[in-house]
Design an enzyme around this catalytic site. Structure first.
Site, PDB file in Angstrom:
ATOM      1  N   GLU A  23       0.847  -1.197   0.000  1.00  0.00           N
ATOM      2  CA  GLU A  23       0.000   0.000   0.000  1.00  0.00           C
ATOM      3  C   GLU A  23       0.884   1.248   0.000  1.00  0.00           C
ATOM      4  O   GLU A  23       2.103   1.161   0.168  1.00  0.00           O
ATOM      5  CB  GLU A  23      -0.843   0.025   1.286  1.00  0.00           C
ATOM      6  N   ARG A 104      -8.001   0.344  12.784  1.00  0.00           N
ATOM      7  CA  ARG A 104      -6.625   0.719  12.451  1.00  0.00           C
ATOM      8  C   ARG A 104      -6.657   1.830  11.417  1.00  0.00           C
ATOM      9  O   ARG A 104      -7.658   2.013  10.718  1.00  0.00           O
ATOM     10  CB  ARG A 104      -5.844  -0.480  11.910  1.00  0.00           C
ATOM     11  N   ASN A 106      -5.539   3.504   7.837  1.00  0.00           N
ATOM     12  CA  ASN A 106      -5.417   2.945   6.490  1.00  0.00           C
ATOM     13  C   ASN A 106      -4.722   3.996   5.626  1.00  0.00           C
ATOM     14  O   ASN A 106      -3.653   4.458   5.991  1.00  0.00           O
ATOM     15  CB  ASN A 106      -6.826   2.528   6.011  1.00  0.00           C
ATOM     16  N   GLU A 125     -13.565  -5.351   9.099  1.00  0.00           N
ATOM     17  CA  GLU A 125     -14.362  -4.933   7.923  1.00  0.00           C
ATOM     18  C   GLU A 125     -15.847  -5.244   8.096  1.00  0.00           C
ATOM     19  O   GLU A 125     -16.508  -5.740   7.175  1.00  0.00           O
ATOM     20  CB  GLU A 125     -13.771  -5.528   6.630  1.00  0.00           C
ATOM     21  N   ASN A 152     -10.681   4.884   2.531  1.00  0.00           N
ATOM     22  CA  ASN A 152      -9.563   4.701   1.605  1.00  0.00           C
ATOM     23  C   ASN A 152      -9.322   5.939   0.769  1.00  0.00           C
ATOM     24  O   ASN A 152     -10.235   6.716   0.483  1.00  0.00           O
ATOM     25  CB  ASN A 152      -9.804   3.507   0.681  1.00  0.00           C
ATOM     26  N   ASP A 200     -10.075   1.813  -3.755  1.00  0.00           N
ATOM     27  CA  ASP A 200      -9.018   1.771  -2.725  1.00  0.00           C
ATOM     28  C   ASP A 200      -8.169   3.032  -2.859  1.00  0.00           C
ATOM     29  O   ASP A 200      -8.717   4.131  -2.972  1.00  0.00           O
ATOM     30  CB  ASP A 200      -8.239   0.443  -2.879  1.00  0.00           C
TER      31      ASP A 200
HETATM   32  C1  BGC Z   1      -7.384  -2.136   3.204  1.00  0.00           C
HETATM   33  C2  BGC Z   1      -7.717  -3.598   3.218  1.00  0.00           C
HETATM   34  C3  BGC Z   1      -9.088  -3.800   2.602  1.00  0.00           C
HETATM   35  C4  BGC Z   1      -9.130  -3.171   1.237  1.00  0.00           C
HETATM   36  C5  BGC Z   1     -10.443  -3.294   0.522  1.00  0.00           C
HETATM   37  C6  BGC Z   1      -7.463  -1.649   1.808  1.00  0.00           C
HETATM   38  O1  BGC Z   1      -7.129  -0.306   1.776  1.00  0.00           O
HETATM   39  O2  BGC Z   1      -6.096  -1.894   3.730  1.00  0.00           O
HETATM   40  O3  BGC Z   1      -7.644  -4.099   4.506  1.00  0.00           O
HETATM   41  O4  BGC Z   1      -9.363  -5.182   2.526  1.00  0.00           O
HETATM   42  O5  BGC Z   1      -8.779  -1.822   1.335  1.00  0.00           O
HETATM   43  O6  BGC Z   1     -11.463  -2.567   1.066  1.00  0.00           O
HETATM   44 CA    CA Z   2      -5.749   1.501   0.842  1.00  0.00          CA
END
Ligand code: BGC
Ligand code: CA
Length: 293
Positions: A23, A104, A106, A125, A152, A200
């Site tokens: 990521e 957490r 992201n 999730e 995201n 994402d």
């Molecule tokens: C997260 C994942 C998640 C994915 C899809 C990512 O940014 O870090 O944990 O499964 O997005 O939603």
């Molecule tokens: Ca992400």
């Protein structure tokens, strides 16, 4: 660009590994940095020489952004922090959501005013307890939006006047007005349909178009500044997590992907899952901002 049937012509795999959750790609001075959130690792690859370095981190690092005073501002599983260079220890600013131990951080990105915007998510999730925060150069954080299962991809229009942000589970891209005081006027920019994955990480190009990575979507979709779908860059892996423009002219799109959650059969079908890719997409990106704190 139409659907990139000739993806092989524009796409290159730079680093082959079944990383769990690569990521947060960041281009800086000829190096591509990224995190493997679930692999507890920070990586960098020198693009000219292919020299690769990797370090283990004691707590999940979920994003890495440049800092004006040198080094990086990062988001960790539980909060914000700094690392002074690639191998320096992590200095944490404290736990942001102590009452939500399953949450957490992201994705995160710096806005043109020098603030870091970062979202939290339910790591299971399931529950809409994720929020969008702003960390100011004075190291104060504040919630600006909430109610997300998975946040995201915060990113900004080239003129700095709009912030884009994803509700990944509901496949919605939101847009807000942005100024020095924060964000306002939340509205839907695009709703992704069945032919798309979950939005994402994302970035903008110099034409103001949005490049949206699709988790479980096998590619990256480009949207015009009004939210109209334009084209999709196909990738040979399902879970496309984030992208950033890099190179001297910001002419190359660097892409992270994930192998987490794939079955052995799925992994056999997409052996490059979790690898890092580069694509010559024919447009330039914009210069990213640096955290002013
Ligand atoms: C997260 C994942 C998640 C994915 C899809 C990512 O940014 O870090 O944990 O499964 O997005 O939603
Ligand atoms: Ca992400």
């Amino acid at each position: 660009m139409t659907e990139v049937a000739a993806a092989a012509d524009v796409l290159q795999c730079l680093f082959v590994d079944n990383q769990l959750l690569a990521e947060g790609p960041l281009y800086q001075h000829g190096w591509l940095y990224w995190v493997d959130i679930k692999g507890l690792a920070l990586h960098r690859l020198q693009l000219a020489t292919a020299e690769h370095q990797q370090r283990h981190v004691p707590e999940q690092i979920t994003s890495i952004s440049p800092r004006q005073s040198g080094g990086f501002v990062v988001t960790t599983r539980t909060g914000f922090g700094f690392i002074d260079d690639f191998s320096a220890p992590l200095r944490s600013l404290g736990v942001v959501e102590p009452a939500l131990p399953d949450n957490r951080f992201n994705d995160a990105k710096v806005d043109p005013f020098g603030n870091l915007w970062a979202g939290t998510m339910d790591d299971l999730e399931k529950t809409p307890c994720g929020s969008l925060y702003r960390l100011t150069p004075e190291h104060q954080w504040q919630v600006f939006d909430t109610g997300y299962i998975v946040t995201n991809g915060p990113t900004f229009a080239p003129d700095g006047r709009r912030l884009f942000h994803n509700d990944s589970v509901h496949k919605q891209i939101f847009v807000f007005d942005l100024d020095a005081s924060g964000i306002s006027n939340k509205r839907v920019f695009a709703q992704l349909g069945v032919d798309h994955g979950h939005p994402d990480g994302m970035t903008v190009d110099a034409q103001g178009c949005l490049w949206v990575c699709e988790y479980a979507g096998w590619g990256i979709s480009r949207f015009d500044p009004d939210g109209k779908f334009m084209a999709k860059l196909a990738l040979p892996v399902a879970n496309v997590t984030s992208c950033t423009f890099g190179g001297d002219q910001r002419e190359t799109l660097y892409i992270t992907t994930a192998a987490k959650g794939l079955t052995a059969a799925e992994l056999a079908e997409q052996p490059l899952a979790g690898s890092i890719f580069a694509a010559a997409v024919g447009v330039q990106g914009i210069q990213g901002a640096v955290f002013l704190g």
